[in-house]
Motif scaffolding. Sequence first.
Motif, PDB file in Angstrom:
ATOM      1  N   UNK A  33       5.566 -12.999  26.753  1.00 12.17           N
ATOM      2  CA  UNK A  33       5.247 -13.054  25.326  1.00 12.17           C
ATOM      3  C   UNK A  33       4.333 -14.211  24.948  1.00 12.17           C
ATOM      4  N   UNK A  34       3.476 -14.624  25.854  1.00 11.09           N
ATOM      5  CA  UNK A  34       2.535 -15.696  25.551  1.00 11.09           C
ATOM      6  C   UNK A  34       1.557 -15.276  24.457  1.00 11.09           C
ATOM      7  N   UNK A  35       1.214 -13.996  24.432  1.00  7.15           N
ATOM      8  CA  UNK A  35       0.314 -13.464  23.402  1.00  7.15           C
ATOM      9  C   UNK A  35       0.890 -13.720  22.013  1.00  7.15           C
ATOM     10  N   UNK A  36       2.143 -13.341  21.816  1.00  5.57           N
ATOM     11  CA  UNK A  36       2.792 -13.554  20.518  1.00  5.57           C
ATOM     12  C   UNK A  36       3.034 -15.044  20.254  1.00  5.57           C
ATOM     13  N   UNK A  37       3.384 -15.794  21.305  1.00 11.00           N
ATOM     14  CA  UNK A  37       3.654 -17.228  21.137  1.00 11.00           C
ATOM     15  C   UNK A  37       2.406 -17.972  20.663  1.00 11.00           C
ATOM     16  N   UNK A  38       1.248 -17.583  21.183  1.00 10.56           N
ATOM     17  CA  UNK A  38       0.007 -18.217  20.723  1.00 10.56           C
ATOM     18  C   UNK A  38      -0.215 -17.940  19.241  1.00 10.56           C
ATOM     19  N   UNK A  75     -10.684  -0.427  26.618  1.00 13.10           N
ATOM     20  CA  UNK A  75     -10.048  -1.750  26.682  1.00 13.10           C
ATOM     21  C   UNK A  75     -10.432  -2.577  25.448  1.00 13.10           C
ATOM     22  N   UNK A  76     -11.687  -2.504  25.041  1.00 14.33           N
ATOM     23  CA  UNK A  76     -12.094  -3.199  23.810  1.00 14.33           C
ATOM     24  C   UNK A  76     -11.336  -2.657  22.604  1.00 14.33           C
ATOM     25  N   UNK A  77     -11.106  -1.350  22.579  1.00 13.47           N
ATOM     26  CA  UNK A  77     -10.334  -0.720  21.509  1.00 13.47           C
ATOM     27  C   UNK A  77      -8.941  -1.334  21.436  1.00 13.47           C
ATOM     28  N   UNK A  78      -8.253  -1.404  22.568  1.00 14.58           N
ATOM     29  CA  UNK A  78      -6.904  -1.993  22.594  1.00 14.58           C
ATOM     30  C   UNK A  78      -6.921  -3.461  22.192  1.00 14.58           C
ATOM     31  N   UNK A  79      -7.890  -4.194  22.719  1.00 19.44           N
ATOM     32  CA  UNK A  79      -7.956  -5.631  22.463  1.00 19.44           C
ATOM     33  C   UNK A  79      -8.236  -5.917  20.986  1.00 19.44           C
ATOM     34  N   UNK A  80      -9.199  -5.220  20.411  1.00 18.88           N
ATOM     35  CA  UNK A  80      -9.527  -5.450  18.999  1.00 18.88           C
ATOM     36  C   UNK A  80      -8.392  -5.016  18.082  1.00 18.88           C
ATOM     37  N   UNK A  81      -7.718  -3.927  18.448  1.00 20.47           N
ATOM     38  CA  UNK A  81      -6.557  -3.501  17.661  1.00 20.47           C
ATOM     39  C   UNK A  81      -5.464  -4.577  17.720  1.00 20.47           C
ATOM     40  N   UNK A  82      -5.265  -5.178  18.883  1.00 21.48           N
ATOM     41  CA  UNK A  82      -4.270  -6.233  19.035  1.00 21.48           C
ATOM     42  C   UNK A  82      -4.620  -7.447  18.174  1.00 21.48           C
ATOM     43  N   UNK A  83      -5.901  -7.806  18.142  1.00 22.45           N
ATOM     44  CA  UNK A  83      -6.332  -8.945  17.321  1.00 22.45           C
ATOM     45  C   UNK A  83      -6.112  -8.648  15.842  1.00 22.45           C
ATOM     46  N   UNK A  84      -6.503  -7.462  15.402  1.00 25.02           N
ATOM     47  CA  UNK A  84      -6.357  -7.102  13.985  1.00 25.02           C
ATOM     48  C   UNK A  84      -4.876  -7.065  13.598  1.00 25.02           C
ATOM     49  N   UNK A  85      -4.044  -6.469  14.441  1.00 23.96           N
ATOM     50  CA  UNK A  85      -2.612  -6.435  14.139  1.00 23.96           C
ATOM     51  C   UNK A  85      -2.015  -7.838  14.136  1.00 23.96           C
ATOM     52  N   UNK A  86      -2.454  -8.671  15.073  1.00 17.91           N
ATOM     53  CA  UNK A  86      -1.937 -10.033  15.153  1.00 17.91           C
ATOM     54  C   UNK A  86      -2.328 -10.900  13.969  1.00 17.91           C
ATOM     55  N   UNK A  87      -3.377 -10.529  13.260  1.00 14.58           N
ATOM     56  CA  UNK A  87      -3.842 -11.330  12.125  1.00 14.58           C
ATOM     57  C   UNK A  87      -3.153 -10.961  10.809  1.00 14.58           C
ATOM     58  N   UNK A  88      -2.230 -10.017  10.837  1.00 15.92           N
ATOM     59  CA  UNK A  88      -1.481  -9.699   9.628  1.00 15.92           C
ATOM     60  C   UNK A  88      -0.712 -10.956   9.222  1.00 15.92           C
ATOM     61  N   UNK A  89      -0.819 -11.369   7.964  1.00 19.36           N
ATOM     62  CA  UNK A  89      -0.254 -12.668   7.554  1.00 19.36           C
ATOM     63  C   UNK A  89       1.276 -12.725   7.562  1.00 19.36           C
ATOM     64  N   UNK A  90       1.753 -13.945   7.363  1.00 23.03           N
ATOM     65  CA  UNK A  90       3.176 -14.265   7.253  1.00 23.03           C
ATOM     66  C   UNK A  90       3.926 -13.937   8.537  1.00 23.03           C
ATOM     67  N   UNK A  91       3.265 -14.128   9.679  1.00 29.24           N
ATOM     68  CA  UNK A  91       3.843 -13.936  11.017  1.00 29.24           C
ATOM     69  C   UNK A  91       4.282 -12.508  11.303  1.00 29.24           C
ATOM     70  N   UNK A  92       3.992 -11.581  10.406  1.00 32.14           N
ATOM     71  CA  UNK A  92       4.312 -10.175  10.652  1.00 32.14           C
ATOM     72  C   UNK A  92       3.501  -9.674  11.847  1.00 32.14           C
ATOM     73  N   UNK A  93       2.218 -10.059  11.902  1.00 33.76           N
ATOM     74  CA  UNK A  93       1.359  -9.658  13.003  1.00 33.76           C
ATOM     75  C   UNK A  93       1.825 -10.190  14.338  1.00 33.76           C
TER      76      UNK A  93
END
Length: 162
Positions: A33-38, A75-93
Amino acid sequence: MNEQKRLERSARLHSSRSYALLQRLTSYLDRYYLDAALGFAIPGGIGDMISAFFSLAYVYFAAFVIKSLPLTLAILNNTLRDVVLGMIPFYVGDVIDIFHRANKQNMNLVNGFVEGDQTVIKEVNRKAWLSAIFIVLLIAAIVGMVYLLIWLTKTLGTMLFS
């Protein structure tokens, strides 16, 4: 004979240093879970951008080692979707990042593509088309904004200097 070449290529790719790096990245970023931890540790989407930087290894592997444009776009599709989802505010992402696991999805795409799994290849092609359509729409939006900017500049220039 074609199957033999595919098996040889698959064995060569699986034994490469790049492939070993992808396996380690997948393990660290998704299993631990390093992705989420970052995302939690570095707010404002910066942590998500850093974890997306690590995903460039998958892009490199798809584009320059496997040499597949559809796999690279998927792969770019998955990666960009992950970035966009991760940027949802209030730690929801960041909570979504725990469950999304884009790096594991990317690794599954790489493995399935190399192994010749028809289901994965269909998914790769579908995501590649979606990415291509998105890129075309993005370019059209940029061109439209440039034309709008030129029109606004001319209109305001005419109004101010006439």
